[in-house]
Design an enzyme around this catalytic site. Structure first.
Site, PDB file in Angstrom:
ATOM      1  N   CYS A 113       0.825  -1.204   0.000  1.00  0.00           N
ATOM      2  CA  CYS A 113       0.000   0.000   0.000  1.00  0.00           C
ATOM      3  C   CYS A 113       0.869   1.269   0.000  1.00  0.00           C
ATOM      4  CB  CYS A 113      -0.988  -0.020   1.156  1.00  0.00           C
ATOM      5  SG  CYS A 113      -2.372   1.125   0.899  1.00  0.00           S
ATOM      6  N   HIS A 221      -3.597  -5.087   0.505  1.00  0.00           N
ATOM      7  CA  HIS A 221      -3.099  -5.446   1.839  1.00  0.00           C
ATOM      8  C   HIS A 221      -3.086  -6.968   2.020  1.00  0.00           C
ATOM      9  CE1 HIS A 221      -2.762  -1.574   4.058  1.00  0.00           C
ATOM     10  NE2 HIS A 221      -3.531  -1.158   3.065  1.00  0.00           N
ATOM     11  N   GLU A 223      -1.381  -8.669   4.082  1.00  0.00           N
ATOM     12  CA  GLU A 223      -1.158  -9.113   5.464  1.00  0.00           C
ATOM     13  C   GLU A 223      -2.429  -9.636   6.117  1.00  0.00           C
ATOM     14  OE1 GLU A 223      -1.855  -4.604   5.980  1.00  0.00           O
ATOM     15  OE2 GLU A 223      -1.193  -6.017   4.437  1.00  0.00           O
TER      16      GLU A 223
END
Length: 260
Positions: A113, A221, A223
């Protein structure tokens, strides 16, 4: 084998209006530890506290995380406007030269990001301050309401370049991702290859052409749900493998220095 040390770029936060902290999302640390197999180390991204040289010696790789503050437009030769939002000049002062140093050394980094945008700016590229204001673009920002599951839900397809590194990693030309960003790449920097796009043309995946190390970076994202998501997991696994390789190659150098 000792786990490779992964420096997770932290963000500045102010708690209760006056208590300044350096923090990193728990999802980032979990993904690095549990999927990449690295030792997560949150870095206070402030040149008054750390130097790029010290970080390069202390860590085997770097996770350039997302964050609410944006890269200051002065870093790519544009004037600040209200649309550019909040900034973190201390983080700019660490991450941009850190990216360039890693590219030169072959030391691995993974941009997410804001980190994706930092890589582009570090290599001489520029950013749009607000993607949703551009003709033909959609709103890529995080939904303002809902649970975490709803905010990080998969929202659009990313189409990857035929036989590019992301295509080869995922084994597919199209993947589904979340989207939680306001800014985006305007002009790609030197050696920046845009390797994936959203349906509205927004760049979503990039790497640095000719770099000797891992430079894959994404606008989404990964994660979130990194261990189970079929797109996130191979990204973090590949980054972890690159960091282990870097650690193994520099271990004899460190031993020689201790013996000297």
């Amino acid at each position: 084998m000792t786990r490779p040390v992964i420096g997770i770029i932290g963000n500045n936060h102010v708690i209760d209006g006056h208590y300044v902290t350096h923090g990193g999302g728990a999802m980032n640390s979990s993904a690095i530890s549990q999927v990449s197999g690295g030792l997560p180390l949150v870095i206070p991204a402030d040149p008054k506290l750390v130097s790029v040289k010290e970080l390069l010696e202390a860590c085997d790789g770097f996770l350039l995380t997302g964050g609410r503050p944006n890269v200051h437009p002065d870093e790519y030769g544009e004037e600040e406007t209200p649309a550019h939002g909040a900034f973190d000049r201390s983080r700019d002062a660490i991450t941009l030269p850190l990216v360039r140093a890693c590219v030169e050394r072959g030391q691995p980094f993974f941009g997410i990001c804001r980190g994706f945008q930092e890589v582009n700016v570090a290599m001489g590229g520029s950013l749009y301050p607000e993607i949703r204001d551009l003709p033909g673009r959609t709103n890529h920002r995080m939904p303002p309401d809902g649970t975490l599951e709803e905010k990080f839900a998969l929202r659009h397809v990313v189409t990857l370049t035929e036989d590019g590194p992301f295509h080869r990693l995922f084994g597919a030309r199209e993947v589904m991702t979340n989207t939680l960003h306001g800014q985006g790449v305007k002009t790609p920097g030197r050696r920046i290859v845009i390797d994936g796009h959203a349906p509205d043309g927004t760049p979503e995946a990039l790497y640095v052409e000719g770099a000797p190390g891992f430079t894959m970076s994404v606008q989404w994202h990964p994660e979130w749900n990194a261990g189970a998501d079929p797109v996130s997991r191979p990204l973090f696994e590949a980054f972890g493998a690159a960091a282990r390789d870097w650690a193994a190659r520099r271990q004899p150098v460190a031993q020689a220095r201790r013996s000297a």
